[in-house]
Design a protein around this motif. Sequence first.
Motif, mmCIF file in Angstrom:
data_model
loop_
_atom_site.group_PDB
_atom_site.id
_atom_site.type_symbol
_atom_site.label_atom_id
_atom_site.label_comp_id
_atom_site.label_asym_id
_atom_site.label_seq_id
_atom_site.Cartn_x
_atom_site.Cartn_y
_atom_site.Cartn_z
ATOM 1 N N VAL A 147 24.971 8.604 39.469
ATOM 2 C CA VAL A 147 24.561 7.460 40.259
ATOM 3 C C VAL A 147 25.725 6.491 40.360
ATOM 4 N N GLY A 181 27.004 3.721 43.347
ATOM 5 C CA GLY A 181 26.847 3.160 44.680
ATOM 6 C C GLY A 181 25.671 3.781 45.395
ATOM 7 N N HIS A 182 25.884 4.195 46.632
ATOM 8 C CA HIS A 182 24.783 4.671 47.453
ATOM 9 C C HIS A 182 24.659 6.192 47.480
ATOM 10 N N THR A 183 25.625 6.871 46.906
ATOM 11 C CA THR A 183 25.586 8.325 47.010
ATOM 12 C C THR A 183 25.342 8.931 45.647
ATOM 13 N N ASP A 184 24.271 9.667 45.503
ATOM 14 C CA ASP A 184 24.041 10.375 44.249
ATOM 15 C C ASP A 184 23.247 11.628 44.544
#
Lengths: 114, 109
Positions: A96, A98-101
């Motif tokens: 995890v 930021g916005h990308t995971d």
Amino acid sequence: ETGVTQTPRHLVMGMTNKKSLKCEQHLGHNAMYWYKQSAKKPLELMFVYSLEERVENNSVPSRFSPECPNSSHLFLHLHTLQPEDSALYLCASSQVEGHTDTQYFGPGTRLTVL
Amino acid sequence: GQNIDQPTEMTATEGAIVQINCTYQTSGFNGLFWYQQHAGEAPTFLSYNVLDGLEEKGRFSSFLSRSKGYSYLLLKELQMKDSASYLCAVRDGDYKLSFGAGTTVTVRA
């Protein structure tokens, strides 16, 4: 692909048994997940652990008890299950940031409750 | 609640193109994922869209329109090994993925 492993792959148990499912991730991720997949139904998120702290618990019955001793291992302890709990239990992990995971899944444990 | 819809089944011929649609209504939106799942195996990541438009990866492409709550996965030059279930999932929070029920694609010779 051995990024996320799960044991056992198949489990048959009676309603009075106690068993545990194990998940291990070798990807260096900081979050781990348990999902339930029943036939013809969407994957249902059960639990989320981030940095070994439980951050999500989706109204799962107390007969399912998760444990995350470290960032690489996740367990699901089972006791006094019901036949409707028979399903494929999938573990996933992600980093995890930021916005990308993107979540990466293990092969699952096929559970049958008699 | 979350509502993610995709067709249950699709059939296509080897070498053809198939488009799997996914519509969603979720409380939040932080990206849309497509996964492929062969019978008895783990879901494997195919694509991720967070901005409108088309993302192409070899034979697979994924499109997103956030204003319409719509995505599609395009599979080109179908091969027998593409027979699988394709899962649409919306990230609607920090950790949570909400999944559709999956589309089973059968490729015929």
